[in-house]
Structures are given as C-alpha cells and as structure tokens.
Design a protein around this motif. Structure first.
Motif, PDB file in Angstrom:
ATOM      1  N   ARG A   1       0.917   6.972  -6.593  1.00 59.32           N
ATOM      2  CA  ARG A   1      -0.164   7.992  -6.695  1.00 59.32           C
ATOM      3  C   ARG A   1       0.489   9.482  -6.639  1.00 59.32           C
ATOM      4  O   ARG A   1       0.131  10.346  -7.230  1.00 59.32           O
ATOM      5  CB  ARG A   1      -1.309   7.878  -5.719  1.00 59.32           C
ATOM      6  N   ARG A   2       1.263   9.679  -5.320  1.00 59.03           N
ATOM      7  CA  ARG A   2       1.621  11.034  -5.385  1.00 59.03           C
ATOM      8  C   ARG A   2       2.597  11.434  -6.509  1.00 59.03           C
ATOM      9  O   ARG A   2       2.651  12.592  -6.887  1.00 59.03           O
ATOM     10  CB  ARG A   2       2.758  11.106  -4.093  1.00 59.03           C
TER      11      ARG A   2
ATOM     12  N   THR B   1       0.875  -1.073   0.089  1.00 61.11           N
ATOM     13  CA  THR B   1       0.080   0.095   0.063  1.00 61.11           C
ATOM     14  C   THR B   1       0.870   1.295  -0.059  1.00 61.11           C
ATOM     15  O   THR B   1       0.616   2.368  -0.664  1.00 61.11           O
ATOM     16  CB  THR B   1      -1.048   0.150   1.157  1.00 61.11           C
ATOM     17  N   GLY B   2       2.098   1.130   0.631  1.00 59.18           N
ATOM     18  CA  GLY B   2       2.996   2.427   0.626  1.00 59.18           C
ATOM     19  C   GLY B   2       3.468   2.719  -0.587  1.00 59.18           C
ATOM     20  O   GLY B   2       3.635   3.865  -1.145  1.00 59.18           O
ATOM     21  N   ILE B   3       3.610   1.657  -1.538  1.00 58.66           N
ATOM     22  CA  ILE B   3       4.377   1.780  -2.771  1.00 58.66           C
ATOM     23  C   ILE B   3       3.274   2.412  -3.799  1.00 58.66           C
ATOM     24  O   ILE B   3       3.448   3.396  -4.562  1.00 58.66           O
ATOM     25  CB  ILE B   3       4.969   0.348  -3.460  1.00 58.66           C
ATOM     26  N   SER B   4       1.968   1.924  -3.565  1.00 54.04           N
ATOM     27  CA  SER B   4       0.885   2.516  -4.171  1.00 54.04           C
ATOM     28  C   SER B   4       0.641   4.041  -3.992  1.00 54.04           C
ATOM     29  O   SER B   4       0.254   4.847  -4.828  1.00 54.04           O
ATOM     30  CB  SER B   4      -0.408   1.737  -3.948  1.00 54.04           C
ATOM     31  N   ARG B   5       0.789   4.313  -2.765  1.00 61.00           N
ATOM     32  CA  ARG B   5       0.700   5.545  -2.299  1.00 61.00           C
ATOM     33  C   ARG B   5       1.916   6.546  -2.878  1.00 61.00           C
ATOM     34  O   ARG B   5       1.380   7.626  -3.535  1.00 61.00           O
ATOM     35  CB  ARG B   5       0.803   5.660  -0.837  1.00 61.00           C
TER      36      ARG B   5
ATOM     37  N   GLU C   1      11.421   6.303 -11.330  1.00 57.41           N
ATOM     38  CA  GLU C   1      11.352   7.342 -10.140  1.00 57.41           C
ATOM     39  C   GLU C   1      10.891   6.850  -8.869  1.00 57.41           C
ATOM     40  O   GLU C   1      11.439   7.097  -7.688  1.00 57.41           O
ATOM     41  CB  GLU C   1      10.673   8.656 -10.487  1.00 57.41           C
ATOM     42  N   ILE C   2       9.554   6.038  -8.947  1.00 55.58           N
ATOM     43  CA  ILE C   2       8.917   5.681  -7.867  1.00 55.58           C
ATOM     44  C   ILE C   2       9.736   4.719  -7.034  1.00 55.58           C
ATOM     45  O   ILE C   2       9.779   4.630  -5.835  1.00 55.58           O
ATOM     46  CB  ILE C   2       7.452   5.033  -8.144  1.00 55.58           C
TER      47      ILE C   2
END
Lengths: 309, 309
Positions: free
Chosen positions: B196-197, B189-193, B231-232
């Motif tokens: 999204r950011r 969930t942190g990586i998804s966040r 980048e993510i």
C-alpha cells in the motif's frame, strides 16, 4: 579434592589457572605464546607447563578432571579450529592434540564464550543460566549463555556480538569487511571514533579537545560534566543499548554482563546503556538486569575450567 | 513399539498427533479449544481426547513415553505459563496439571519453538542441530534451535524474531507496543502494508492497483513480471534478509527454515531473502542454507512430540 585447569590462549601470552572442581582458583600464571612456525609450539608449551605444575604440587593425573582451553577463534564442537587470526594456526584439532600431549580429558571453546561462562560460574552472572556477556576492549567480543551452556553454533561462531549490524548507513569498513558493526561504535577505538566525529562537527568547547582522545578520556570528561562527552556517550549508549535489546529478543537473558577495558568507566556506563536498552526492549525482556563483569582477565581461565567440568 | 503424543494448542482448535518414538505420525486429529471460563476446560478436554485415543487403539500407559504440548505464549522451563493472549489462561502450571490429569510424563514449550523443533526432527531441518525457523503468517513467529534444543531463554520468550527491530525510523506501532518490528514488514499484513505504501507513492501502473492487496497478490504479480511488485518484494527481502543476517551472527545456524502462509509463494521468496542475507552476513555465516518449511500445520505437533523424547 579434585582439580581442573583453565587455559586462555592469547596472541602474546597464555594464561593458565589451576582450580578445584568446586571453583576455587588455587594458582594462576602465564607463559609466552610462541606463534612462530605456525604456532606449532603453543600446545606443547602449555602441556609442559601443566605437567610441571602437577609435579610441583604433587598432583596425580587421576586427581585432574581435565583441561579446558579458550582460543581466540571459532571452535567447532569437536574442538577443531579452522583458522586463527593471531596464533599462526591453520586447521588444528586442538582437543585431540592436547589429549595426546597430556593424557587428560580436554575441551575447547572460543575465548569470548569462555569469558562469559567464567562470569556465569564465578562472577557477575553467578546463579544465572541465560546470559549475554559483552566485552568492550580494542574490539567488541561477546559470549552468550543459553541454559547454562555457551552458544557455540554450527561453526563455533555464535555470539559474535561485535559484528552485529547496528547502522545500515555506515560507510567506513569494519575489520570483518562489513559496515555498521557494533564494534565500530562500542569498542575503545569505536568510542574514540565517535568522539573525533563529534568534535569535528562544530567548535563547542570540551576538555577533549587538544588532548589525546580515548574511551577513558571520554568517560572521564563525562564524569566532570562535559556536555560534548555526554553527547558521545549517549550515542555509544544508543548503539549498544539498542543492539542488546535486539539480541535479548532472540536469546531472552536474565542478565547482561558488560566487561572489558571500557567497562572500567564503571556504573555510569551501565546507566547510558540501560536507558537505551529499555527504550527498545520487548516487554518480556524489560526486567533483564545489567551488571559489570567481576573477574577481569581471569574470566577466560575460569570459563575454560568450567567447560571441562 | 513405543508412542508419544504431540499437542498444539491454538486459539480455536487443539491439534493432536499420535507418534511412534521413531518419528512416524500415526494419526492426527483436532478438538475445539474451549477458551470460556479462563480456558479451564482446555487441558481436561485434551486429556480426555488422548485417553479416548489410547482406548480406541488399545495403547497402554506403559507404552506411552509422554505428552509434549505447544502453547501460544512464553513457557518457562518448568512448564509454567504466566499469561496467554488468546486461551483465557492467566498463571497456569501446564505440565503439572496435565501430569495429574493423565498420569503421564509431560513437557511444554512455546508453539513457535515447537514448530522449529518439529522441522528439525522430521522436516526441512532434518539432521541439523543449529537452526533458525521463521514463520511468516498473519504475524511473524520464530523458533531457534541451539545444539538440538529450542532456545527458551529466561522467560520462555527466546526466539521472538517477529519483534526484532529492523527499522529505527518507523512511526507506526507494532502490536507489541514498539515500533519497527520485523513483523511490521515481513508478515502477510506487513507485506500488504509495504505494498500500500509503495502504491500510494506514485502512479506507476501495476496489476496490484484496484484489486485487494495481499501478500499472495504481491508474489503473484512478481511472478507475472510486475516491476512494482518486484520493488515491494525487494523491500520485504531486505528487511527479512538483513534481520536474519544479524540473528545469524548471534546464533550461527547451519540452516534457516522459512514457513507460514506467506512462504507458499515458494522458492522465489527464498531468492529475495537470501540475496539480502548474503549482502550483510558475517563471513562465518555465509554458507548458511535457506530452505522452505516442509511440515506445514503439522510442525507444531511434531515438535511437541519431540520435546518429550
């Protein structure tokens, strides 16, 4: 009655203690650390000093449980040192050599870990089994006790709290080559650096101006109610308190012991560290207690003695 | 031949394994976790299942070394749990109750610590004694092995790597109530966040736009050469790599094992974490190896079984 020796090898002197196995320090003394010729005389000097003491006290070999040695370097589990910064030693099999010199059982560990073990055995961490000790001196040393034993790690480099990164933005370099290490903010020199940076920022009056800046001067000014000193100690407290909160989430200590020259500032230092610790600590670590170290310079010989028991 | 059982209690199922004491997994199965009525049936259900298996296999009590149990909560050294988030239990003396139910020796530990112990015994950390394991799943779990044993700490809350603070600037709150926990950046969930950011920041084209964002989608896009995904993953790698460097300066591991659903991305994930680890690691920790976990969902039962040996 059975005995053991605790030996704390430093760059200028070797501290030695004769203990009962119950933890009574019967006698302590120092000898010079002869670092010349790659420090080849250090261990023989220690061995001789121990043997002289045994003769003087009429202690037989069979009455001595062994010798514990603290060394200012990473020490592997088998008592091997790869390199020291200020003893002159390169690769050295410390426990093997000392065993051969004395015919007694020997154990060796890192000096900061020994200090932590000493505080757990006879000082501020008495009765505890999970502890963090931070030594705020010229540098920042650390020792972590897990389930009653020092956390040595795979290279004997466990608990190097001084090189825990607390500031990714730092541009000045630490002695270790990295940037942003706790030691750059929480050691005596680190606090002086924080003070200089703060004083340069503006002209607000403070008794710290014009005199020599030291960690002691900063805490003295704080006790006199100086607002600038308070800002400096808040910054120190936030670096150290937040770092300890992060380390606590990893090692879950019941007590955190703060020692070293800087800790002579007393309970007021704990106040500022605890405040920031609680701000960031994981809920399970909120009841961790903070205490000042109690053994001073004897912590190292106490822990070394405990290591052999 | 002697046997032992490894039990991994989860919120929906209990995984159970029958092992030889040499570490062969002979059989594994699952039962439902009945959490109703404060989870009062959970331990009796497990005990019944073990007894049925012993009957089926003709195994006598005297041939069983004991039962190890992993629990999704802090577990004190004496096998006591104070509270669980998803089993329904309040205070529970797990080892005592299980001993009474089965007449066999019982040991209990935190499930993430058990997974780490399992990987050390039979998986990616085989032969090592100092290890960090990070499990990147919905959350971030962790287990630390020091000198061959799980670091439980004073509340059984040692190794809570997911709640290690990595970003003092974060404003969103973690499930634990703090801000800036590793879990907020390195879990699925942190990586998804993070994704999204990043996508909201500008309009740069990416296959991640328009589809559902997940950690898997990010790593898939990275493998296809997408610059935004890169980048993510760089950001993810810097948070996790820097955190592991800081944790390594405390625990000095020889190996860091990365597991959990997110680690299915494979070796490419290690690359990005290792790069940032080396950027910040203390010199003594630079030779720490990174490996992917090998036991998948069996790690928990393996470690639990090892705990009793």
């Amino acid at each position: 009655m059975k005995y053991c020796f605790g030996v704390d090898i430093g760059g200028t002197t070797v501290k030695i203690g004769l203990f009962t196995t119950e933890g009574e320090l019967l006698e302590k003394w120092e000898i010079k650390t002869r670092t010349e010729n790659h420090g080849e005389a250090i261990l023989p000097d220690v061995a001789e000093s121990l043997q002289n003491k045994m003769q003087e006290k009429n202690i037989r070999k069979s009455e001595v449980d062994g010798i514990g040695i603290g060394i200012p370097a990473p020490v592997m589990e088998d008592g091997v040192v790869q390199k020291t910064a200020n003893l002159g030693w390169g690769y050295k099999e410390v426990t093997r050599e000392m065993k051969e010199l004395t015919g007694l059982p020997v154990a060796a560990g890192n000096d900061a870990n020994m200090a932590a073990l000493g505080e757990m055995w006879l000082g501020a961490g008495k009765g505890q089994k999970n502890m963090i000790m931070v030594t705020l001196g010229t540098g920042v040393g650390g020792g972590i006790i897990v389930n009653g034993k020092p956390l040595a790690g795979s290279h004997g480099a466990g608990g190097e709290i001084g090189h825990f990164c607390v500031n990714e933005e730092e541009t000045e370099t630490c002695g270790c080559g990295n940037t942003g290490c706790l030691e750059q903010y929480a050691s005596a020199t680190g606090i002086s650096r924080l003070a200089r940076r703060r004083l340069e920022r503006d002209d607000s009056p403070s008794p710290l101006r014009g005199s020599e800046i030291s960690a002691k001067a900063v805490f003295d000014a704080l006790k006199e109610g100086d607002a600038v000193a308070k800002e400096i100690v808040e910054e120190f407290g936030s670096y150290l308190g937040h770092a300890l909160a992060a380390i606590a989430v990893i090692t879950d200590p019941s007590v955190i012991v703060i020692g070293g020259g800087v800790s002579k500032a007393g309970e007021i230092l704990l106040e500022y560290v605890e405040k920031y610790f609680h701000e960031k600590a994981f809920f399970a670590n909120q009841d961790t207690r903070f205490v000042l170290a109690q053994l001073g310079n004897d912590a190292g010989i106490c822990g070394a003695a405990k290591l052999i028991l």
